[in-house]
Design a protein around this motif. Structure first.
Motif, PDB file in Angstrom:
ATOM      1  N   UNK A 180     -12.804  22.507 -13.665  1.00 37.04           N
ATOM      2  CA  UNK A 180     -11.479  21.894 -13.583  1.00 37.04           C
ATOM      3  C   UNK A 180     -11.611  20.405 -13.899  1.00 37.04           C
ATOM      4  N   UNK A 181     -10.738  19.883 -14.755  1.00 39.54           N
ATOM      5  CA  UNK A 181     -10.835  18.475 -15.146  1.00 39.54           C
ATOM      6  C   UNK A 181     -10.501  17.535 -13.996  1.00 39.54           C
ATOM      7  N   UNK A 182      -9.678  17.934 -13.067  1.00 41.27           N
ATOM      8  CA  UNK A 182      -9.337  17.090 -11.930  1.00 41.27           C
ATOM      9  C   UNK A 182      -8.224  16.110 -12.248  1.00 41.27           C
ATOM     10  N   UNK A 183      -7.669  15.517 -11.215  1.00 36.66           N
ATOM     11  CA  UNK A 183      -6.567  14.558 -11.348  1.00 36.66           C
ATOM     12  C   UNK A 183      -7.086  13.124 -11.242  1.00 36.66           C
ATOM     13  N   UNK A 184      -6.368  12.215 -11.901  1.00 39.00           N
ATOM     14  CA  UNK A 184      -6.666  10.789 -11.762  1.00 39.00           C
ATOM     15  C   UNK A 184      -6.238  10.354 -10.360  1.00 39.00           C
ATOM     16  N   UNK A 185      -7.128   9.748  -9.582  1.00 35.47           N
ATOM     17  CA  UNK A 185      -6.766   9.400  -8.201  1.00 35.47           C
ATOM     18  C   UNK A 185      -5.803   8.218  -8.136  1.00 35.47           C
ATOM     19  N   UNK A 186      -5.094   8.130  -7.050  1.00 33.22           N
ATOM     20  CA  UNK A 186      -4.229   6.984  -6.769  1.00 33.22           C
ATOM     21  C   UNK A 186      -4.988   5.997  -5.888  1.00 33.22           C
ATOM     22  N   UNK A 187      -4.377   4.844  -5.641  1.00 34.73           N
ATOM     23  CA  UNK A 187      -5.008   3.859  -4.754  1.00 34.73           C
ATOM     24  C   UNK A 187      -5.169   4.436  -3.343  1.00 34.73           C
ATOM     25  N   UNK A 188      -4.216   5.238  -2.935  1.00 36.39           N
ATOM     26  CA  UNK A 188      -4.325   5.858  -1.614  1.00 36.39           C
ATOM     27  C   UNK A 188      -5.523   6.802  -1.549  1.00 36.39           C
ATOM     28  N   UNK A 189      -5.742   7.540  -2.615  1.00 35.19           N
ATOM     29  CA  UNK A 189      -6.896   8.449  -2.665  1.00 35.19           C
ATOM     30  C   UNK A 189      -8.218   7.683  -2.556  1.00 35.19           C
ATOM     31  N   UNK A 190      -8.212   6.435  -3.017  1.00 33.09           N
ATOM     32  CA  UNK A 190      -9.420   5.610  -2.972  1.00 33.09           C
ATOM     33  C   UNK A 190      -9.515   4.792  -1.694  1.00 33.09           C
ATOM     34  N   UNK A 191      -8.566   4.988  -0.780  1.00 31.38           N
ATOM     35  CA  UNK A 191      -8.595   4.283   0.494  1.00 31.38           C
ATOM     36  C   UNK A 191      -8.021   2.884   0.443  1.00 31.38           C
ATOM     37  N   UNK A 192      -7.194   2.593  -0.571  1.00 36.55           N
ATOM     38  CA  UNK A 192      -6.599   1.262  -0.730  1.00 36.55           C
ATOM     39  C   UNK A 192      -5.097   1.326  -0.475  1.00 36.55           C
ATOM     40  N   UNK A 193      -4.526   0.181  -0.155  1.00 37.71           N
ATOM     41  CA  UNK A 193      -3.100   0.069   0.133  1.00 37.71           C
ATOM     42  C   UNK A 193      -2.345  -0.313  -1.134  1.00 37.71           C
ATOM     43  N   UNK A 194      -1.479   0.533  -1.656  1.00 40.18           N
ATOM     44  CA  UNK A 194      -0.748   0.208  -2.888  1.00 40.18           C
ATOM     45  C   UNK A 194       0.153  -1.008  -2.760  1.00 40.18           C
ATOM     46  N   UNK A 195       0.659  -1.276  -1.575  1.00 43.07           N
ATOM     47  CA  UNK A 195       1.564  -2.413  -1.406  1.00 43.07           C
ATOM     48  C   UNK A 195       0.828  -3.746  -1.488  1.00 43.07           C
ATOM     49  N   UNK A 196      -0.484  -3.716  -1.475  1.00 37.81           N
ATOM     50  CA  UNK A 196      -1.247  -4.966  -1.555  1.00 37.81           C
ATOM     51  C   UNK A 196      -1.113  -5.629  -2.913  1.00 37.81           C
ATOM     52  N   UNK A 197      -0.705  -4.865  -3.938  1.00 36.33           N
ATOM     53  CA  UNK A 197      -0.541  -5.438  -5.268  1.00 36.33           C
ATOM     54  C   UNK A 197       0.824  -6.083  -5.453  1.00 36.33           C
ATOM     55  N   UNK A 198       1.667  -6.027  -4.459  1.00 35.85           N
ATOM     56  CA  UNK A 198       2.999  -6.608  -4.543  1.00 35.85           C
ATOM     57  C   UNK A 198       3.021  -7.977  -3.877  1.00 35.85           C
ATOM     58  N   UNK A 199       3.728  -8.896  -4.497  1.00 41.59           N
ATOM     59  CA  UNK A 199       3.876 -10.231  -3.919  1.00 41.59           C
ATOM     60  C   UNK A 199       4.847 -10.187  -2.742  1.00 41.59           C
ATOM     61  N   UNK A 200       4.916 -11.273  -2.006  1.00 40.38           N
ATOM     62  CA  UNK A 200       5.767 -11.300  -0.815  1.00 40.38           C
ATOM     63  C   UNK A 200       7.240 -11.181  -1.171  1.00 40.38           C
ATOM     64  N   UNK A 201       7.612 -11.611  -2.393  1.00 42.28           N
ATOM     65  CA  UNK A 201       9.011 -11.513  -2.790  1.00 42.28           C
ATOM     66  C   UNK A 201       9.348 -10.154  -3.397  1.00 42.28           C
ATOM     67  N   UNK A 202       8.381  -9.234  -3.371  1.00 40.17           N
ATOM     68  CA  UNK A 202       8.633  -7.890  -3.879  1.00 40.17           C
ATOM     69  C   UNK A 202       8.334  -7.708  -5.345  1.00 40.17           C
ATOM     70  N   UNK A 203       7.976  -8.764  -6.044  1.00 44.61           N
ATOM     71  CA  UNK A 203       7.667  -8.664  -7.463  1.00 44.61           C
ATOM     72  C   UNK A 203       6.159  -8.600  -7.671  1.00 44.61           C
ATOM     73  N   UNK A 204       5.740  -7.927  -8.747  1.00 42.19           N
ATOM     74  CA  UNK A 204       4.325  -7.835  -9.067  1.00 42.19           C
ATOM     75  C   UNK A 204       3.806  -9.177  -9.557  1.00 42.19           C
ATOM     76  N   UNK A 205       2.540  -9.434  -9.242  1.00 40.93           N
ATOM     77  CA  UNK A 205       1.920 -10.669  -9.699  1.00 40.93           C
ATOM     78  C   UNK A 205       1.582 -10.561 -11.182  1.00 40.93           C
ATOM     79  N   UNK A 206       1.170 -11.684 -11.763  1.00 39.87           N
ATOM     80  CA  UNK A 206       0.805 -11.695 -13.183  1.00 39.87           C
ATOM     81  C   UNK A 206      -0.393 -10.794 -13.436  1.00 39.87           C
ATOM     82  N   UNK A 207      -1.343 -10.774 -12.495  1.00 37.49           N
ATOM     83  CA  UNK A 207      -2.539  -9.941 -12.658  1.00 37.49           C
ATOM     84  C   UNK A 207      -2.187  -8.475 -12.711  1.00 37.49           C
ATOM     85  N   UNK A 208      -1.195  -8.070 -11.950  1.00 34.67           N
ATOM     86  CA  UNK A 208      -0.823  -6.657 -11.894  1.00 34.67           C
ATOM     87  C   UNK A 208      -0.164  -6.183 -13.178  1.00 34.67           C
ATOM     88  N   UNK A 209       0.313  -7.094 -14.019  1.00 37.16           N
ATOM     89  CA  UNK A 209       0.960  -6.701 -15.273  1.00 37.16           C
ATOM     90  C   UNK A 209      -0.034  -6.473 -16.394  1.00 37.16           C
TER      91      UNK A 209
END
Length: 462
Positions: free
Chosen positions: A307-336
């Motif tokens: 089975x080829x398997x699925x591409x994991x998400x940040x949650x699957x890797x034990x990371x918090x997806x909301x950490x990539x969001x800025x405090x104002x709710x917009x993505x940072x330049x690095x995230x783009x």
């Protein structure tokens, strides 16, 4: 009548005489020796060997004095049978085949190639272990596996040891880098699928995942690029040990630097510990040619039902997806910044176009107005680090741009502009620094080497 002629016409008389002579010799000595030479007749044997009348009758329609034998006899030049037992009542025989053109015993098992350059040396199935080489262009590892194997299984492992907290409390892989990596792996899968292949993705330790896959498909070898850091080198050692127990060969390649490690004019353990010394040593060193991307790849192994398997998400890797969001709710330049080979090639083309549209007009010593713009950066290093872009490919593409710019400048004959060739000087300067750090890391990641520190700044601009 001639005795020779008589023996040929009546093979039974000749064979009876030979048997009586051999029996008398055995009775006189406990050691019997019989010798048969085939050198005078490469593909046929006289009918004297077939002493039974029924056997002779089977070949009556053929030549009266010769009969065809299996073609293996053409490879034999001498056959000797000798008894070495000290007891007359027990005989052991030994056969010797001389001048055998096969040079090795015949085997019913699949033969693993000793020389990969041999066109007949084809592996049944191979695994390509992707690491920091997430691309299909200028990928020697992928090309060699495809050329030497009947089927290829590309694999990428998200190693759990690369995530979580370090001993100092920091993330080993932060959410931004992890996002970039996931996008790069996803893009690699699309590029492989476009070439008739696919990418198997797993979350697990490579030494366990690769062994499991090798058993499932009956792999003969694992192909991978070597890395330089301490943890990566240790992972390679674990892979080699695990595969050795399974009888699977591990073949490593080098593809992360501008200069190939085998082309360096010194042994890696003798590499200068300062940039100035390294720069002098590699001055004038030839850069290997870029390897073109495959148009079509060998198919995936049919056995094993992998089975080829699925591409994991940040949650699957034990990371918090909301950490990539800025405090104002917009993505940072690095995230783009999207990861992947396709994005890397687009950015390189854009950068090359900017270089050609804005030729260098500064001083000849490159002290100002470099081709890198206001930030003095081409902003391609993230893709180089993940291996989405080859440094050799980048150098070749910008070299073409520089040549076009030089040609256009010579036609205009504009003496006011500086030398466009300084664009390549800046590029070489940056890529040389990158090579230096990778080679020096590889040098000191080996346990046999001393722990003398590297001094990158000493003589850097000499």
């Amino acid at each position: 009548m001639d005795s020779n002629t008589q023996s040929c016409e009546n093979p039974e008389i000749s064979s009876t005489e030979e048997q009586s002579q051999s029996q008398s010799q055995v009775s006189r000595s406990p050691f019997a020796t019989a010798s048969l030479s085939l050198s005078f007749l490469p593909t046929t044997l006289p009918t004297q060997f077939f002493v039974h009348p029924k056997i002779l009758s089977l070949f009556a329609s053929q030549s009266p004095t010769k009969v065809k034998v299996p073609t293996q006899a053409s490879s034999l030049s001498s056959l000797s049978l000798s008894s070495t037992s000290p007891s007359p009542s027990k005989y052991s025989f030994k056969s010797t085949f001389a001048n055998n053109p096969l040079q090795s015993p015949l085997s019913l098992a699949p033969r693993r190639p000793l020389d990969p350059s041999n066109g007949a040396a084809i592996r049944r199935a191979s695994i390509v272990w992707f690491r920091n080489d997430l691309r299909v262009h200028d990928n020697e590892c992928l090309n060699m596996a495809n050329n030497e194997s009947m089927s290829v299984l590309p694999v990428y492992c998200f190693d759990p040891r690369d995530y979580g907290k370090s001993s100092s409390g920091f993330d080993k892989t932060g959410p931004y880098r992890a996002t970039f990596l996931v996008e790069s792996v996803s893009d690699l899968r699309k590029n492989l699928q476009a070439r008739g292949s696919d990418l198997v993705v797993r979350i697990g330790k490579p030494e366990s995942v690769l062994v499991e896959l090798a058993k499932a498909i009956g792999a003969d070898a694992v192909y991978a690029h070597r890395e330089v850091s301490h943890d990566e080198v240790k992972a390679e050692e674990k892979i080699e040990a695990a595969m050795k127990e399974e009888g699977v060969e591990v073949k490593y390649f080098w593809g992360s630097t501008l200069f190939h490690v085998d082309d360096l004019p010194f042994k890696l353990e003798d590499m200068p510990s300062n940039y100035g010394g390294f720069k002098e040593k590699v001055k004038g060193l030839e850069i290997r040619k870029t390897i073109e991307a495959l148009d079509q790849m060998k198919g995936m192994p049919s056995g094993g039902d992998v089975d080829t398997g699925d591409i994991p998400s940040l949650t699957d890797l034990g990371l918090n997806p909301t950490a990539t969001m800025a405090q104002d709710g917009r993505q940072s330049v690095t995230a783009t910044m999207a990861g992947g080979e396709n994005e890397a090639l687009q950015r390189l083309n854009k950068f090359a176009a900017e270089c050609q549209a804005q030729p260098y007009k500064g001083s000849k010593d490159c002290s100002r107005d470099s081709i890198y713009g206001a930030n003095f950066s081409c902003k391609i290093s993230p893709w180089l680090a993940m291996g989405c872009l080859s440094p050799r490919f980048m150098f070749d593409e910008l070299k073409k741009t520089a040549n076009r710019t030089i040609s256009a400048t010579s036609k205009r004959n504009d003496d006011s502009s500086g030398s466009p060739g300084t664009q390549m000087n800046w590029l070489m300067f940056e890529l040389l620094w990158r090579d230096f750090f990778r080679f020096i890391t590889k040098k000191y990641s080996c346990a046999k080497v001393g722990t003398a520190p590297a001094t990158a700044c000493t003589g850097a601009l000499a």
